[in-house]
Write a protein that holds these residues in place. Structure first.
Motif, PDB file in Angstrom:
ATOM      1  N   ASN A 184       0.814  -1.219   0.000  1.00  0.00           N
ATOM      2  CA  ASN A 184       0.000   0.000   0.000  1.00  0.00           C
ATOM      3  C   ASN A 184       0.843   1.263   0.000  1.00  0.00           C
ATOM      4  N   GLY A 185       2.158   1.127  -0.169  1.00  0.00           N
ATOM      5  CA  GLY A 185       3.022   2.298  -0.203  1.00  0.00           C
ATOM      6  C   GLY A 185       3.542   2.711   1.165  1.00  0.00           C
ATOM      7  N   SER A 186       3.209   1.954   2.195  1.00  0.00           N
ATOM      8  CA  SER A 186       3.701   2.291   3.532  1.00  0.00           C
ATOM      9  C   SER A 186       5.139   1.805   3.681  1.00  0.00           C
ATOM     10  N   ILE A 187       5.978   2.685   4.156  1.00  0.00           N
ATOM     11  CA  ILE A 187       7.390   2.348   4.385  1.00  0.00           C
ATOM     12  C   ILE A 187       7.561   2.116   5.872  1.00  0.00           C
ATOM     13  N   VAL A 188       8.011   0.918   6.231  1.00  0.00           N
ATOM     14  CA  VAL A 188       8.163   0.538   7.629  1.00  0.00           C
ATOM     15  C   VAL A 188       9.633   0.274   7.912  1.00  0.00           C
ATOM     16  N   LEU A 189       9.951   0.410   9.184  1.00  0.00           N
ATOM     17  CA  LEU A 189      11.322   0.187   9.638  1.00  0.00           C
ATOM     18  C   LEU A 189      11.565  -1.302   9.784  1.00  0.00           C
ATOM     19  N   ASN A 190      12.665  -1.794   9.205  1.00  0.00           N
ATOM     20  CA  ASN A 190      12.963  -3.215   9.228  1.00  0.00           C
ATOM     21  C   ASN A 190      14.216  -3.524  10.051  1.00  0.00           C
ATOM     22  N   GLY A 191      14.785  -2.525  10.657  1.00  0.00           N
ATOM     23  CA  GLY A 191      15.969  -2.735  11.480  1.00  0.00           C
ATOM     24  C   GLY A 191      16.111  -1.595  12.479  1.00  0.00           C
ATOM     25  N   SER A 192      17.111  -1.689  13.325  1.00  0.00           N
ATOM     26  CA  SER A 192      17.292  -0.683  14.360  1.00  0.00           C
ATOM     27  C   SER A 192      18.055   0.520  13.814  1.00  0.00           C
ATOM     28  N   LEU A 193      17.769   1.677  14.412  1.00  0.00           N
ATOM     29  CA  LEU A 193      18.434   2.919  14.032  1.00  0.00           C
ATOM     30  C   LEU A 193      19.432   3.315  15.121  1.00  0.00           C
ATOM     31  N   SER A 194      20.363   4.135  14.761  1.00  0.00           N
ATOM     32  CA  SER A 194      21.292   4.692  15.731  1.00  0.00           C
ATOM     33  C   SER A 194      21.817   5.997  15.166  1.00  0.00           C
ATOM     34  N   TYR A 195      21.493   7.068  15.871  1.00  0.00           N
ATOM     35  CA  TYR A 195      21.928   8.392  15.410  1.00  0.00           C
ATOM     36  C   TYR A 195      23.452   8.491  15.416  1.00  0.00           C
ATOM     37  N   ASN A 196      24.093   7.869  16.396  1.00  0.00           N
ATOM     38  CA  ASN A 196      25.529   8.031  16.579  1.00  0.00           C
ATOM     39  C   ASN A 196      26.318   6.948  15.868  1.00  0.00           C
ATOM     40  N   ASN A 197      25.830   5.696  15.892  1.00  0.00           N
ATOM     41  CA  ASN A 197      26.625   4.591  15.395  1.00  0.00           C
ATOM     42  C   ASN A 197      26.348   4.259  13.941  1.00  0.00           C
ATOM     43  N   LYS A 198      25.212   4.690  13.417  1.00  0.00           N
ATOM     44  CA  LYS A 198      24.883   4.337  12.029  1.00  0.00           C
ATOM     45  C   LYS A 198      24.831   5.585  11.172  1.00  0.00           C
ATOM     46  N   SER A 199      23.696   6.198  11.088  1.00  0.00           N
ATOM     47  CA  SER A 199      23.579   7.395  10.254  1.00  0.00           C
ATOM     48  C   SER A 199      22.456   8.252  10.800  1.00  0.00           C
ATOM     49  N   ALA A 200      22.635   9.554  10.671  1.00  0.00           N
ATOM     50  CA  ALA A 200      21.594  10.500  11.104  1.00  0.00           C
ATOM     51  C   ALA A 200      20.700  10.910   9.957  1.00  0.00           C
ATOM     52  N   PHE A 201      20.975  10.387   8.765  1.00  0.00           N
ATOM     53  CA  PHE A 201      20.171  10.785   7.607  1.00  0.00           C
ATOM     54  C   PHE A 201      20.174   9.643   6.597  1.00  0.00           C
ATOM     55  N   TYR A 202      19.008   9.391   6.032  1.00  0.00           N
ATOM     56  CA  TYR A 202      18.875   8.382   4.995  1.00  0.00           C
ATOM     57  C   TYR A 202      18.099   8.984   3.827  1.00  0.00           C
ATOM     58  N   GLN A 203      18.440   8.520   2.666  1.00  0.00           N
ATOM     59  CA  GLN A 203      17.687   8.916   1.479  1.00  0.00           C
ATOM     60  C   GLN A 203      17.302   7.646   0.735  1.00  0.00           C
ATOM     61  N   LEU A 204      15.990   7.496   0.499  1.00  0.00           N
ATOM     62  CA  LEU A 204      15.458   6.315  -0.161  1.00  0.00           C
ATOM     63  C   LEU A 204      15.049   6.694  -1.578  1.00  0.00           C
ATOM     64  N   LYS A 205      15.542   5.925  -2.503  1.00  0.00           N
ATOM     65  CA  LYS A 205      15.129   6.093  -3.903  1.00  0.00           C
ATOM     66  C   LYS A 205      13.955   5.164  -4.148  1.00  0.00           C
ATOM     67  N   LEU A 206      12.780   5.742  -4.400  1.00  0.00           N
ATOM     68  CA  LEU A 206      11.543   4.976  -4.529  1.00  0.00           C
ATOM     69  C   LEU A 206      11.122   4.929  -5.995  1.00  0.00           C
ATOM     70  N   GLU A 207      10.495   3.827  -6.324  1.00  0.00           N
ATOM     71  CA  GLU A 207       9.987   3.680  -7.685  1.00  0.00           C
ATOM     72  C   GLU A 207       8.691   2.882  -7.622  1.00  0.00           C
ATOM     73  N   ALA A 208       7.750   3.266  -8.452  1.00  0.00           N
ATOM     74  CA  ALA A 208       6.463   2.570  -8.519  1.00  0.00           C
ATOM     75  C   ALA A 208       6.318   1.988  -9.917  1.00  0.00           C
TER      76      ALA A 208
END
Length: 1315
Positions: A184-208
C-alpha cells in the motif's frame, strides 16, 4: 431559348422515373460498434465501412461528427485509418457518424459507437515528488516511517501499482534492508536505528511500477520516474556519556601540597544530537582521601601522599571517575560512564637503607621484618666464596632511583675471615656473607664467629648496621662396621613373600647425628632380586617366593652393605640354603579331538596321564573326573582308567549355534598327595550336522503397508529360520506367488547363520494406485537348496496406503449460473460450490481466484470485486448487497478453485479453475435520461416537407429489458414568435422511436406544412418514458428549440463554372463558406444560368447556388452581413474566387424564371434597334478613349505580374476589378481609395463601366460605407474582355510558381441540409 421549356417538359418525367428507380445503399447490420485498442498506431487500418447497394452504384464513404477527426476515410473503398491517437484515459468511448452515398440519393448515415480498449500506456505517477520526514532513533522495528501513493491511469493489472525501494543512501550492506515498503506504499522500519553509530540521515530512492499489461502486442511493465524520500533521524537520550580519551594517567610528587592540580578528564554526551552537560565524581579509589575532582573534571590533591605505601601497587593510585549527565535518559535512569584514572606518585629521598630478615621475593618490608641481629651456619674448612647458610638478610631502601642506591661493607671481630656481596645495590638486595679464608674457619678452634654488615645511603650518607652470628659445623670422619664377615641362613622353597630370613645382623658407627645414621642395601648378584632387606633395621626377607625352587637352585649367596649419613659403608656375605617340598602336579599326554555325526555316532576314548613325583606314593597315584559343563551330562568318565563314553544320541541342533557343533569337555587328573595337585585337559567332540530341519517363518503371516504412487518403494521384509547349523543345510531361498505378484520383486539376503530375510520391493517401473487396487494377497515360499527338501509358505497381505495424490474437482452442477437482483434486494447465501476429492484424507477448501466484472460483455474493471465472497466450504455470500448495480455490471463471474490442504507436496493440490456466473438482475431504478447533443435544429419552411425529420433526440436508460426500453412522445408544441407571442401547435409534430445498441433515438417529424411567413422558434417538448412491467414507469423531458429561417435570408452565389463542376467542388465551397461565416450552410439549389440571359457581363456566371447561412442559435445571415463577413476573411475569399465565385446577391435580384426571361428578350429586341444608332454615333467618340483604356489595361497587367504568386494585399479587392481600398492599390486608374464609384472610372460611361464591372448587375460590396451598388442595364452587347480577373490571377500564379495549381474533387453528392 423558347425550346428549353418544352424540352424540360419531356425530360422531367424521365428523370423522375430514374430517380424513383434508384435505391439508396445501406450499411451492414454490424456497422454499429467497433472496438479499437488505444495503442493503435496512427495510419493503421482501424476498420472498414461496408455497405450494400442494390443498383451496384459506385459508393462513396465518409465520417462526420465531433469525433471524426480521429479517422481518415478512403472514400472509394471504405477503408478507415487512424488519424489521431486514441487515449482510453481521456475518451474511452465516443460516437461517430458514418455515411455512404451512391451519388443519386441522399447520403445514408448511421451512428457508430467506438469503444477504446485500454492498454498499458501510462506509467504510475507519484502524487508528490518531494518527500521528507523525521523519525526517532528509538522507533521500534515494524513501525510506519512514511506513506507514499502513486496512481496509474490504466485499468486491470496495468493499473495495479507495486512499490520498490531501489536504493538506500548511505549505501551499505546493513542499510539495504533497513526499510521495507509494503504493497500500500507504507514504508516501515525493518531494522534498528542509531543516530551516533549508524547514520543520522537516509535517502530512499523509490519507484512505482505497474503489474504489467499489453502494449503494442507485448506484455510490458512501466515504472515511474524515481522519487526520493529524505529521512532524518532524531537523536534520543539513550546513550551514556563517553570520555574523550580511552585512558588517563599522570604523575605527582609524593610531597605535593593539598589542592595541587594533577589531571583533567573530559567526557561528552554520547548522544551527539543532544549534548547534555556532564558532572564528575570519584566513585572508587585505591587510596581514599588522597585525591578529589572538581565540577570541571580537574583532579586535585586532597591529602598527604606517600609513594612508599604504593610499592606493592606499582607506585600508582587508581581512581574510578564517573561522568553523569544532568538529565536522565529515555528510561528515566541516570546516564553515566566510569573510567579508571592512573596517578603515579613520584619519589622523594626521605628514607635510609635498613635490614630485613626475609628472602627478597617473599619480603614485605614491614616494620616487623626489620632486624639488626642475624644468625648463620657454615661447615668448617668450607671453600672460598661459600655463602653462610641459614642467613636471610635483605637490605632495602624504599626510595627510588638514585635516592634508593646504597653501599654494603663488612666489619666486626671476624671480618677478615668473611666478605659481603653485593658491594652496591639500588632499592633492595639480598645480602650474602661469604667465606673469604677457609683456614680461619675451624670448628676445633672456634665454634661461633661474629661480623657486622654496614649499609650506607649513597646520596645522604645515612647508614644502618646488622650483626651476624656465624655457627661453625663439624664434618663426618667415621664409617659403619659388621661384627662378622659372613652368615649362613635357611628358608623353605616357595616361601611366601615377606618371610623373614634373619633380623639379627646389624652394623655400628661411632659418629652422631646424620653421620651416625646407618642404612642397609643388598648389592647386585645371583638371587639379589629374590630377596630384600629393610634399609633401617637390616632384616632380610623373601621378595619373590614363587621363584625359589629347590629343584632349580638350592643355595643363594648375597652381599649385605651398611652405609652412614656421610656415604661411608661396610659389607658382609649371606649364604641362604633352600628346603625342598612336594610341588609336581600330574602331566596329561596328547590332545583329544573326536568327530561323530549327529543322531548316530558313539564316543569311546581313554585319557592318558602320569605324575613325576615318587612312584608308588600318594603323590604319584592318579584319579580321573569329568568337570561339570553345559553338555557333560551327555558323557561318562571312568574314575581310574579315564575311559570317556557318550550316554545317548547327540543332536547338533541342541548345541549352541555359536559353538559350531563343538562340545568341549574338561577332564581333571588329580594325585593323592598333600596338598592334592591336579591337571585339567580339554576333550573336543565335534558333532557333524545333517539336513533334518525345514525353514520356519518368524511370523504366521505378514501385513505390509505401502504408499501409492511411490515407484520402486520398499514394501517390507519376511524372515525365516532353519534350525540346521551348517550353511549347506540352513541356506534359505524365497519365492513369491499370488495375484499381482508381477508388481513386486522379492530379494533374499542372509541375516546370519540359519536366518534369511526376503525384501519385498515394488518393481522399479511400478507404482501402486489406491483407487485402482487397495490390497494384494501374496504367498512367500521358503525352501532349502536340497532338492529332496520341503518348503514352508506364509501369507503376505500388502495394503496400499492412500496418498493424497489426486487433485480435487469442482462439481459442474454447483457452478450453474445464479441470478441476483441489484440494489440490496437479496442478502446472504446465493450459491454453494461443491468440491470433491477421491482421496480418503482430503481436506478441501474452496478459494476465490478472480472476479471478472462485465457489462454487456465488456470488462468494466474491478468495481464488483467486493460484492460477493466465497467461504472455504464453498458457500457464496453477498457481501455488499446495496453496492450491486446492474447498470455498472450485469454479469459477475467468480473464478474459483478447490484446494486440498493435505495433498502430498509432489502432486497437484489445486483443481482446475471453475467459473460461477452470477447474473445481476435489473431493477427499474434508473429514469431515462437524454444524451447531450451539440446540435441546433433549424427549420427552413421551403425545404421541409411533411413526414420529413426536422430534429432528433437521443436517450438512454441504464436499466435493462423493459425497464430500459424507452418510448418517446410529444406532450406539447408551441411557436414563439419574434415578438414573444406563444401559439400552440399541437399536432404539427410527431416523434417516432428507434434504437441503436442501447441508445434510443426519437425522430421528430413534421406532420403538416409550415407557414413560411412565420418568424420565430418552435418549442417542442419531448418526453422519454420507460416501459416497466412492474411498478411505476420513470420518465424524463426535454424541450427542443427549432429555429425558423424565412426566404428573406436566402442568398444566391454565381459561379463561373457549370453546376456539375460546382457540385463536384461543393464540399470545398461549403468548407470555405463555413470557415468564413462560422455558420451552418444549407444548400437549396444548384442550377445553370441560361446563357441568353447573362447579358454582356465581363466575368460571366454559368451557374448559381442558393443557400442559407444559419448560426447555432437559429439566426441567419443577410446578404449585406455575408458581404461584410467574407470581406474580412481574405483566405476564404481567395479560395472562393479560385472555386469560381463571381457574383454574390440575393435571390430576388437574380431571379430568372421563364416569363421574365421572355419579357426581357422582347424588350431587348426593341431597345436593340435604338442602341445600334447610338453605338454608331458614339463609336467615333470612343475610339480614342478605347485606345487609352487598353493602354492602361496593359500597364495593370504588368503590375499584376510583378506581384508575387500567392501574395495578396492585406485588404479586400472588388471582384471583377483591380480596384483596392488601400493606397496605391489601383495603378491603372489612380483613383483615391475613398471613392470607388464605378461610374467615375470613365467619362465615356457604359462601355468602361461594363468592362470593369465583371459581376454584372449585382456586385459584392466589400466597403459598403463608401460604395454603392450600380444597377444600370447594358445598352449594347459587348464581347467578353480577355483581361478578366480570373485570367489575370491565373497568369500571376503561373508567373510566380511556374505552373497553375489545379483543384480536384471526388464527392459529387449534393447536400440539402447540414449534417
Amino acid at each position: 431559348m423558347m425550346a428549353w421549356p418544352w424540352l424540360s417538359c419531356f425530360l422531367f418525367p424521365a428523370l423522375m422515373v430514374t430517380v424513383a428507380a434508384n435505391v439508396a445503399p445501406n450499411f451492414l447490420t454490424n456497422m454499429t460498434v467497433v472496438t479499437l485498442p488505444e495503442d493503435l498506431s496512427v495510419g493503421a487500418v482501424a476498420f472498414w465501412m461496408v455497405a450494400q447497394d442494390r443498383d451496384n452504384d459506385p459508393l462513396t464513404y465518409g465520417i462526420s461528427g465531433s469525433n471524426s477527426y480521429f479517422f481518415t476515410v478512403t472514400q472509394a473503398t471504405g477503408e478507415v485509418k487512424l488519424a489521431s491517437p486514441l487515449d482510453y484515459e481521456t475518451l474511452y468511448s465516443f460516437s461517430i457518424t458514418i455515411s455512404v452515398s451512391d451519388g443519386y440519393n441522399n447520403p445514408v448515415q448511421r451512428e457508430m459507437q467506438v469503444i477504446v480498449e485500454d492498454r498499458n500506456d501510462n506509467m504510475p505517477v507519484f502524487q508528490n515528488t518531494g518527500f521528507s520526514t523525521s523519525i526517532n532513533e528509538t522507533l521500534p522495528v515494524g513501525s510506519l516511517v512514511f506513506s507514499v501513493l502513486a496512481n496509474d491511469k490504466d485499468t486491470g493489472s496495468a493499473g495495479v501499482v507495486v512499490y520498490y525501494i531501489r536504493e538506500v543512501i548511505p549505501d551499505t550492506d546493513d542499510n539495504q534492508h533497513l526499510f521495507l515498503i509494503l504493497a500500500n506504499g507504507s514504508i516501515v522500519l525493518n531494522g534498528s536505528l542509531s543516530y551516533n553509530n549508524k547514520s543520522a540521515f537516509y535517502q530512499l530512492k523509490l519507484e512505482a511500477c505497474d503489474s504489467g499489461g499489453m502494449y503494442s502486442g507485448k506484455f510490458v511493465t512501466l515504472c515511474s520516474s524515481p522519487v526520493f524520500l529524505s529521512i532524518s533521524v532524531i537523536d534520543q537520550p539513550d546513550l551514556d556519556p563517553q570520555f574523550v580519551r580511552e585512558f588517563y594517567s599522570a604523575s605527582v610528587a609524593e610531597d605535593a601540597s593539598k589542592g595541587a592540580s594533577v589531571l583533567k578528564v573530559e567526557a561528552v554526551d554520547g548522544d551527539k544530537g543532544i549534548n547534555d552537560p556532564v558532572t564528575y565524581s570519584i566513585s572508587n579509589s585505591t587510596r581514599s582521601g588522597w585525591f578529589d575532582i572538581g565540577a570541571d573534571g580537574v583532579i586535585e590533591v586532597s591529602g598527604s601522599l606517600d609513594r612508599e605505601q604504593l610499592l606493592e601497587e606499582d607506585e600508582e593510585v587508581h581512581l574510578q571517575v564517573t561522568a553523569t549527565e544532568i538529565h536522565p535518559n529515555i528510561y528515566g535512569q541516570e546516564a553515566k560512564v566510569s573510567i579508571w584514572v592512573t596517578l603515579r606518585v613520584t619519589d622523594v629521598n626521605d628514607h635510609k637503607p635498613e635490614f630485613y630478615n626475609c628472602t627478597l621475593l617473599a619480603c614485605a618490608f614491614t616494620p616487623q621484618e626489620a632486624q639488626v641481629n642475624f644468625t648463620g651456619y657454615v661447615d668448617e674448612h668450607a671453600s672460598t666464596r661459600i655463602p653462610i647458610e641459614g642467613l636471610s638478610l635483605v637490605a632495602y631502601d624504599p626510595d627510588k632511583g638514585i635516592n634508593g642506591t646504597f653501599l654494603l661493607s663488612l666489619g666486626g671481630p671476624d671480618a677478615a675471615a668473611f666478605s659481603v656481596s653485593p658491594a652496591r645495590a639500588a632499592g633492595s638486595a639480598e645480602v650474602q656473607v661469604l667465606v673469604r679464608s677457609s683456614v680461619l674457619v675451624d670448628y676445633e678452634k672456634q665454634t661461633v664467629m661474629l661480623v657486622e654488615v654496614v649499609a650506607t645511603d649513597s646520596v645522604s650518607g645515612n647508614s644502618s648496621i646488622a650483626t651476624v652470628t656465624i655457627h661453625i659445623s663439624d664434618i663426618n670422619d667415621h664409617r659403619p662396621t659388621f661384627p662378622q664377615s659372613s652368615y649362613v641362613l635357611t628358608v623353605a622353597e616357595h616361601s611366601a613373600d615377606g618371610t623373614v630370613v634373619t633380623d639379627s645382623i646389624h652394623a655400628t658407627d661411632p659418629d652422631t647425628g646424620e653421620w651416625g645414621h646407618i642404612t642397609y642395601h643388598l648389592l647386585p648378584g645371583n638371587g639379589a632380586d629374590l630377596f630384600e632387606v629393610d634399609p633401617h633395621t637390616g632384616t632380610v626377607m623373601v621378595k619373590s617366593g614363587e621363584l625359589l625352587d629347590w629343584e632349580k637352585q638350592p643355595v643363594y649367596y648375597l652381599t649385605l652393605q651398611a652405609t652412614d649419613g656421610g656415604n661411608l659403608s661396610d659389607t658382609t656375605v649371606l649364604q641362604i640354603v633352600l628346603l625342598d617340598i612336594n610341588d609336581n602336579p600330574p602331566v596329561v599326554s596328547g590332545f583329544y579331538n573326536i568327530f561323530i555325526q549327529e543322531e548316530g555316532g558313539n564316543v569311546s576314548m581313554t585319557i592318558q596321564a602320569h605324575d613325576n613325583d615318587e612312584p608308588g606314593t600318594n603323590n604319584s597315584h592318579l584319579q580321573f573326573s569329568l568337570l561339570p559343563g553345559p553338555y557333560s551330562h551327555n558323557f561318562s568318565l571312568d574314575l581310574n582308567t579315564g575311559l570317556l563314553r557318550n550316554q545317548g544320541p547327540l543332536d547338533r541342533e541342541a548345541i549352541d549355534l555359536a559353538l559350531g557343533g563343538l562340545i568341549v569337555l574338561t577332564v581333571r587328573v588329580s594325585d593323592c598327595g598333600v596338598p592334592v595337585l591336579s591337571t585339567e585337559v580339554n576333550v573336543t567332540v565335534t558333532v557333524e550336522d545333517i539336513n533334518d530341519n525345514l525353514p520356519v517363518f518368524s511370523k504366521p503371516s505378514y501385513l505390509f503397508l505401502v504408499q501409492e504412487r511411490d515407484v520402486g518403494a520398499r514394501v517390507g521384509a519376511v524372515e525365516a529360520w532353519d534350525a540346521d547349523q551348517t550353511e549347506i543345510n540352513n541356506r534359505i531361498s524365497f519365492r513369491l506367488s499370488g495375484s499381482g505378484a508381477n508388481n513386486f520383486v522379492l530379494q533374499g539376503s542372509v541375516l546370519g547363520p540359519g536366518w534369511a530375510e526376503g525384501h519385498l520391493w515394488l518393481a522399479t517401473d511400478v507404482s501402486l494406485d489406491y483407487e485402482t487396487q487397495a490390497f494384494f494377497n501374496l504367498t512367500v515360499s521358503a525352501e532349502n537348496p536340497d532338492p529332496q527338501g520341503g518348503e514352508t509358505t506364509v501369507a503376505v497381505q500388502v495394503e496400499v496406503e492412500d496418498v493424497n495424490d489426486e487433485p480435487p474437482t469442482l462439481e459442474e452442477a454447483s457452478l450453474q449460473s445464479v441470478r441476483v437482483a441489484e440494489n440490496g434486494s437479496q442478502h446472504g447465501l446465493v450459491a454453494l460450490v461443491v468440491a470433491r476429492d477421491v482421496d480418503t484424507k482430503a481436506q478441501l477448501e474452496v478459494q476465490l481466484v478472480n472476479v471478472i466484472c462485465t457489462k454487456a460483455g465488456i470488462p468494466v474493471g474491478g468495481l464488483c470485486h467486493g460484492w460477493f465472497s466465497v467461504a472455504p466450504n464453498g458457500s457464496v455470500f453477498i457481501n455488499q448487497s446495496e453496492a450491486i448495480d446492474y447498470e455498472a455490471c450485469d454479469l459477475v463471474t467468480l473464478v474459483v478453485q478447490a484446494h486440498d490442504l493435505t495433498t502430498d507436496p509432489r502432486f497437484q493440490a489445486y483443481s482446475n479453475n471453475g467459473t460461477l456466473p452470477i447474473t445481476i438482475e435489473d431493477v427499474n431504478d434508473n429514469a431515462p435520461y437524454f444524451l447531450p447533443e451539440n446540435k441546433t435544429f433549424v427549420i427552413i419552411p421551403e425545404l421541409v416537407l411533411p413526414n420529413q425529420q426536422v430534429a432528433s433526440v437521443q436517450a438512454r436508460d441504464d436499466d435493462s429489458g423493459d425497464n430500459g426500453a424507452i418510448q418517446f412522445s410529444i406532450p406539447q408544441a408551441n411557436f414563439i414568435s419574434k415578438d414573444g407571442a406563444t401559439i400552440p401547435f399541437q399536432g404539427s409534430f410527431r416523434v417516432s422511436t428507434s434504437s441503436q445498441a442501447d441508445i434510443f433515438i426519437g425522430s421528430i417529424e413534421l406532420v403538416t406544412n409550415l407557414d413560411a411567413t412565420l418568424q420565430g422558434t418552435y418549442q417542442v417538448t419531448v418526453k422519454a418514458q420507460d416501459r416497466t412491467s412492474v411498478g411505476t414507469a420513470l420518465e424524463a423531458q426535454i424541450t427542443l428549440n427549432l429555429f425558423t429561417v424565412d426566404q428573406s435570408y436566402r442568398v444566391r452565389l454565381q459561379f463561373s463554372m457549370y453546376k456539375e463542376e460546382v457540385g463536384a467542388n461543393l464540399e470545398e465551397i461549403k468548407a470555405a463558406l463555413t470557415q468564413a461565416t462560422r455558420t451552418t450552410v444549407y444548400i437549396v439549389n444548384i442550377q445553370n444560368i441560361d446563357s441568353t440571359n447573362q447579358g454582356t457581363s465581363r466575368a460571366r456566371g454559368r451557374s448559381y447556388l442558393d443557400a442559407y447561412f444559419v448560426f447555432l442559435n437559429g439566426s441567419a445571415l443577410t446578404l449585406n452581413e455575408l458581404n461584410v463577413i467574407i470581406r474580412k476573411d481574405q483566405d476564404s475569399l481567395m479560395q472562393l474566387l479560385q472555386l469560381g465565385l463571381v457574383v454574390l446577391g440575393s435571390q430576388e435580384s437574380q431571379e430568372s424564371d421563364e416569363p421574365k426571361l421572355l419579357f426581357s428578350i422582347i424588350i431587348g429586341l426593341g431597345v436593340a434597334l435604338l442602341l445600334v444608332l447610338a453605338v454608331m454615333i458614339t463609336a467615333l467618340v470612343c475610339t480614342r478613349k478605347s485606345y487609352q483604356r487598353k493602354l492602361r489595361a496593359m500597364k495593370a497587367a504588368k503590375e499584376a505580374q510583378r506581384t508575387a504568386a500567392g501574395v495578396m494585399p492585406s485588404v479586400s479587392a472588388i471582384p471583377g476589378t483591380n480596384v483596392y481600398n488601400a493606397e496605391r492599390a489601383n495603378p491603372m486608374l489612380g483613383l483615391p481609395t475613398n471613392n470607388l464609384d464605378f461610374e467615375s472610372l470613365s467619362p465615356s460611361g457604359d462601355l468602361d463601366h461594363v468592362s470593369l464591372n465583371s459581376l454584372d448587375e449585382n456586385s459584392v460590396d466589400l466597403d459598403q460605407d463608401k460604395q454603392d451598388i450600380k444597377k444600370k442595364p447594358l445598352r449594347s452587347k459587348l464581347e467578353p474582355d480577355p483581361e478578366s480577373l480570373d485570367v489575370v490571377l491565373s497568369r500571376r500564379q503561373v508567373g510566380a510558381g511556374g505552373r497553375k495549381k489545379e483543384l480536384s474533387f471526388t464527392n459529387a453528392a449534393l447536400d440539402t441540409k447540414d449534417p
